[in-house]
Write an enzyme that holds these catalytic residues in place. Structure first.
Site, short mmCIF file in Angstrom:
data_model
loop_
_atom_site.label_atom_id
_atom_site.label_comp_id
_atom_site.label_asym_id
_atom_site.label_seq_id
_atom_site.Cartn_x
_atom_site.Cartn_y
_atom_site.Cartn_z
N VAL A 14 2.07 12.47 -2.26
CA VAL A 14 2.97 11.90 -3.35
C VAL A 14 2.94 12.91 -4.58
CG1 VAL A 14 3.25 9.69 -5.10
CG2 VAL A 14 2.16 9.62 -2.68
N ARG A 45 -8.63 18.68 -6.99
CA ARG A 45 -9.85 19.05 -6.72
C ARG A 45 -9.74 20.55 -6.12
NH1 ARG A 45 -13.17 14.31 -3.60
NH2 ARG A 45 -10.88 14.14 -2.69
N GLU A 130 5.67 1.41 -10.04
CA GLU A 130 6.62 1.11 -9.12
C GLU A 130 6.27 1.71 -7.80
OE1 GLU A 130 9.30 -0.73 -7.22
OE2 GLU A 130 10.12 -0.63 -9.50
N VAL A 133 4.08 -0.06 -4.21
CA VAL A 133 4.30 -0.91 -3.26
C VAL A 133 5.86 -0.23 -2.65
CG1 VAL A 133 4.97 -3.26 -2.56
CG2 VAL A 133 3.28 -2.56 -4.53
N GLY A 135 7.19 2.35 -1.32
CA GLY A 135 7.77 3.69 -2.23
C GLY A 135 9.27 4.13 -2.56
N GLY A 188 1.17 11.34 11.32
CA GLY A 188 0.73 11.45 10.12
C GLY A 188 1.03 9.93 9.27
N GLU A 191 -4.12 6.92 9.20
CA GLU A 191 -5.28 7.59 8.90
C GLU A 191 -5.95 7.69 10.15
OE1 GLU A 191 -5.76 9.10 5.99
OE2 GLU A 191 -4.01 8.17 5.30
N LYS A 206 -0.43 -4.83 -1.21
CA LYS A 206 0.97 -4.66 -1.87
C LYS A 206 1.36 -6.15 -2.14
CE LYS A 206 1.91 -0.74 0.70
NZ LYS A 206 2.21 -0.03 2.07
N1 HSE Z 1 0.01 3.57 4.71
C1 HSE Z 1 1.17 2.86 4.19
C2 HSE Z 1 2.24 2.49 5.22
C3 HSE Z 1 2.00 3.68 3.33
O1 HSE Z 1 1.89 2.81 6.52
O2 HSE Z 1 3.22 1.74 4.88
C4 HSE Z 1 1.25 3.87 1.91
O3 HSE Z 1 1.14 2.54 1.46
#
Ligand code: HSE
Length: 433
Positions: A14, A45, A130, A133, A135, A188, A191, A206
């Protein structure tokens, strides 16, 4: 005209998207605002391994977020670190230093949003969230501004793109859950530990935020019934199709006579509904208002579009700084009013899809029907695909409308039966979307 100066903390996906958009779209942003957004300082970091777009000019690079939140020139701090520990320290320190905050952090805002906003208002600075939730969907602006004059009756969403990708791929390809989780990890979307997505935690954070904005209540994660998608199989999609439904991880809040029912769970939804058409890693939110009726919002839930949400928030906060108008009212300001008090999902009335796997023998349906009848649950249909694994035979019963409480009690009894090879799966049929 003088610039508004920014500090960006966190240069993951992001943060990097935010910098790229600020660089590539800088001229247009300047024309829209009438002044420039200038990145003064960035923090990560591993900041020395990060390349900063040349178009941003001189930027201070630091590995210590304190350098950003205390920098005298920085007016807005973008917290793009995630999590609830260091991120909380960053936000608190930014507010204490009189900086406005833009955050993409749903987990932090779901856990501590009300306190953060109260402190920000006292400090006379702004907070914008904003990007926390969906994106790519400006849903906070919709709920706080666009349709804020309406009285929201229900809000349904597909709020986790990873789960939606997994479910729609199972639906299309008939592939098993485990393989699709692995694929989502390779792409990707999920996780290494996929739990936050597939067990519902991400979507629940969310929904905390959206429900608070939509219904004007303080909502906490424990108000929301949560169930993940791990038990859904390709066979469930086959049965759902026969019933003219599909399966999605549905996030919802709806007013009932008893109070507000909130849930994140896999549910059957009619294929004729607009939500059923949401495929792949997309998000969608459907809001039902008392006066404005239905509105629907659709877009990416993560990735580059989240950078757009951050940049747009930076622009909004910059305008407010220039206009001298910090927020005066928290979106979490409402104490529980009673009308929208969250209540247990056990009170909801729905038809249910019950999927069983049994070691086949005579009398199984009669036994299950007996349990349903003892709870006054009407049986709607029995579906069984041809199957030669009699020792592990799947079949489905759908019920008439009943309460979740009755279904839970029936399932508890059914799970004890010696012919069950696994606990029955119950999914609500959200026909009243
Ligand atoms: N991991 C979330 C999703 C995206 O799969 O919607 C980030 O909130």
């Amino acid at each position: 005209m003088q610039e508004v100066k920014l500090g960006i903390v966190g240069l993951g996906n992001v943060g990097s998207s935010t910098l790229a958009i600020l660089a590539e779209n800088g001229e247009q942003i300047e024309r829209k605002l009438g002044y420039k957004l200038k990145v003064v300082s960035v923090c990560s970091r591993s900041v020395h391994t990060k390349s900063i777009p040349a178009a941003l000019g001189d930027v201070i690079k630091t590995a210590d977020w304190r350098d950003v939140v205390t920098h005298p020139d920085v007016q807005i701090v973008a917290e793009l670190v995630g999590g609830t520990t260091v991120a909380r320290e960053i936000v608190d320190a930014a507010i204490a230093n009189g900086k406005s905050v833009v955050t993409a952090n749903k987990e932090l805002m779901a856990a501590s949003g009300p306190e953060i906003w109260d402190r920000a208002i006292q400090a006379g600075i702004n907070v914008a969230m904003e990007a926390s939730v969906c994106g790519g969907i400006p849903i906070h602006a919709v709920l706080r501004e666009g349709i804020s004059g309406d009285r929201i009756q229900a809000l349904y969403g597909i709020l986790n793109g990873t789960c939606n990708y997994i479910l729609t791929e199972i639906e299309k390809r008939g592939a098993p859950m485990a393989a699709m989780i692995e694929e989502a990890q390779r792409l990707g979307y999920a996780e290494a530990d996929p739990s936050a997505d597939v067990d519902g935690y991400d979507a629940r954070s969310k929904l905390v935020l959206l429900a608070a904005l939509a219904f004007g209540e303080k909502i906490t994660p424990s108000d929301i019934f949560m169930e993940g998608i791990r038990r859904i199989t390709p066979l469930d999609f086959q049965y759902a199709r026969q019933l003219k439904h599909t399966i999605r991880l549905l996030c919802g809040g709806r007013k009932t006579a008893d109070g507000l029912i909130l849930f994140v769970r896999p549910a059957l939804i009619p294929t004729s509904t607009i939500l059923a058409g949401v495929q792949g890693p997309y998000n969608a939110v459907w809001v039902k208002g008392m006066f404005g009726e239905d509105t629907f919002y659709y877009g990416w839930g993560a990735g580059h579009p989240t950078g757009v949400a951050v940049v747009s928030d930076l622009m909004r906060v910059a305008r407010e700084i220039r206009g001298g108008s910090p927020e005066r009212v928290s979106p979490f300001a409402h104490e529980r009013l009673g009308e929208n008090k969250p209540v247990s999902v056990r009170l909801q009335r729905r038809a249910y899809y019950l999927r069983f796997r049994v070691n086949d023998r005579a009398g199984i349906i009669a036994r299950l029907a007996g349990i349903l009848a003892s709870k006054s649950i009407g049986l709607e249909a029995v579906l069984q695909e041809p199957c030669d694994t009699k020792h592990d035979l799947p079949f489905v019963i759908t019920t008439e409308q009943t309460t979740e409480q009755s279904i839970a009690e029936a399932l508890e009894e059914m799970a004890q039966l010696d012919f069950m090879t696994e606990a029955p799966l119950a999914l609500p049929m959200e026909t009243a979307l």
